[in-house]
Design a protein around this motif. Structure first.
Motif, PDB file in Angstrom:
ATOM      1  N   LEU A   1       0.846  -1.200   0.000  1.00  0.00           N
ATOM      2  CA  LEU A   1       0.000   0.000   0.000  1.00  0.00           C
ATOM      3  C   LEU A   1       0.877   1.244   0.000  1.00  0.00           C
ATOM      4  N   LYS A   2       1.866   1.268   0.866  1.00  0.00           N
ATOM      5  CA  LYS A   2       2.769   2.412   0.944  1.00  0.00           C
ATOM      6  C   LYS A   2       3.486   2.630  -0.385  1.00  0.00           C
ATOM      7  N   GLN A   3       3.971   1.548  -0.986  1.00  0.00           N
ATOM      8  CA  GLN A   3       4.663   1.652  -2.271  1.00  0.00           C
ATOM      9  C   GLN A   3       3.732   2.208  -3.347  1.00  0.00           C
ATOM     10  N   ALA A   4       2.512   1.710  -3.396  1.00  0.00           N
ATOM     11  CA  ALA A   4       1.553   2.191  -4.399  1.00  0.00           C
ATOM     12  C   ALA A   4       1.276   3.681  -4.204  1.00  0.00           C
TER      13      ALA A   4
ATOM     14  N   ASN B   1       1.982   7.017  -6.651  1.00  0.00           N
ATOM     15  CA  ASN B   1       0.719   7.633  -7.085  1.00  0.00           C
ATOM     16  C   ASN B   1      -0.179   6.647  -7.829  1.00  0.00           C
ATOM     17  N   ASP B   2      -0.083   5.385  -7.482  1.00  0.00           N
ATOM     18  CA  ASP B   2      -0.904   4.333  -8.078  1.00  0.00           C
ATOM     19  C   ASP B   2      -2.059   4.041  -7.117  1.00  0.00           C
ATOM     20  N   TYR B   3      -3.080   4.874  -7.208  1.00  0.00           N
ATOM     21  CA  TYR B   3      -4.166   4.828  -6.246  1.00  0.00           C
ATOM     22  C   TYR B   3      -5.117   3.646  -6.454  1.00  0.00           C
ATOM     23  N   VAL B   4      -5.170   3.129  -7.659  1.00  0.00           N
ATOM     24  CA  VAL B   4      -6.005   1.945  -7.908  1.00  0.00           C
ATOM     25  C   VAL B   4      -5.389   0.737  -7.202  1.00  0.00           C
TER      26      VAL B   4
ATOM     27  N   ARG C   1     -10.050   5.311  -5.545  1.00  0.00           N
ATOM     28  CA  ARG C   1     -10.352   5.056  -6.956  1.00  0.00           C
ATOM     29  C   ARG C   1     -11.075   6.212  -7.630  1.00  0.00           C
ATOM     30  N   ASP C   2     -11.683   7.046  -6.855  1.00  0.00           N
ATOM     31  CA  ASP C   2     -12.464   8.137  -7.410  1.00  0.00           C
ATOM     32  C   ASP C   2     -11.548   9.301  -7.797  1.00  0.00           C
ATOM     33  N   PHE C   3     -11.359   9.479  -9.067  1.00  0.00           N
ATOM     34  CA  PHE C   3     -10.437  10.505  -9.559  1.00  0.00           C
ATOM     35  C   PHE C   3     -10.754  11.885  -9.014  1.00  0.00           C
ATOM     36  N   ASN C   4     -12.000  12.225  -8.827  1.00  0.00           N
ATOM     37  CA  ASN C   4     -12.378  13.547  -8.351  1.00  0.00           C
ATOM     38  C   ASN C   4     -11.930  13.810  -6.923  1.00  0.00           C
TER      39      ASN C   4
ATOM     40  N   ALA D   1      -5.559  11.387  -1.273  1.00  0.00           N
ATOM     41  CA  ALA D   1      -4.249  10.764  -1.371  1.00  0.00           C
ATOM     42  C   ALA D   1      -3.170  11.486  -0.575  1.00  0.00           C
ATOM     43  N   PRO D   2      -3.077  12.813  -0.624  1.00  0.00           N
ATOM     44  CA  PRO D   2      -2.047  13.468   0.194  1.00  0.00           C
ATOM     45  C   PRO D   2      -2.231  13.232   1.684  1.00  0.00           C
ATOM     46  N   MET D   3      -3.477  13.160   2.143  1.00  0.00           N
ATOM     47  CA  MET D   3      -3.715  12.906   3.556  1.00  0.00           C
ATOM     48  C   MET D   3      -3.222  11.517   3.928  1.00  0.00           C
ATOM     49  N   ILE D   4      -3.460  10.544   3.061  1.00  0.00           N
ATOM     50  CA  ILE D   4      -3.027   9.188   3.341  1.00  0.00           C
ATOM     51  C   ILE D   4      -1.515   9.100   3.307  1.00  0.00           C
ATOM     52  N   LYS D   5      -0.899   9.774   2.342  1.00  0.00           N
ATOM     53  CA  LYS D   5       0.552   9.765   2.258  1.00  0.00           C
ATOM     54  C   LYS D   5       1.205  10.301   3.530  1.00  0.00           C
TER      55      LYS D   5
END
Length: 70
Positions: free
Chosen positions: A15-18, A22-25, A52-55, A61-65
């Protein structure tokens, strides 16, 4: 991370690597393919859907990172 704690969250290597790539799928599949997803399925499904939701990628994603930046 409030569910798992940082130590347990850091066990999500793929998950961390993805996320770093920036491979969110793939990240969404890694969330769903985990013990975490069986323990809190609603939360895991929601998080995977957001990834998965592009919008929503710009907000989520930044929050998760940042969870992995420690």
């Amino acid at each position: 991370s409030f569910n798992l704690g940082i130590n347990r969250l850091n066990t999500f290597v793929k998950l961390k690597q993805a996320l770093e790539e920036n491979d969110y799928v793939t990240a969404s599949f890694e969330i769903l393919d985990s013990k975490y997803a069986t323990q809190v399925p609603n939360r895991a499904n929601e998080l995977a859907e957001r990834l998965r939701d592009f919008n929503l990628l710009g907000a989520v994603a930044p929050m998760i990172k940042t969870l992995f930046s420690t």
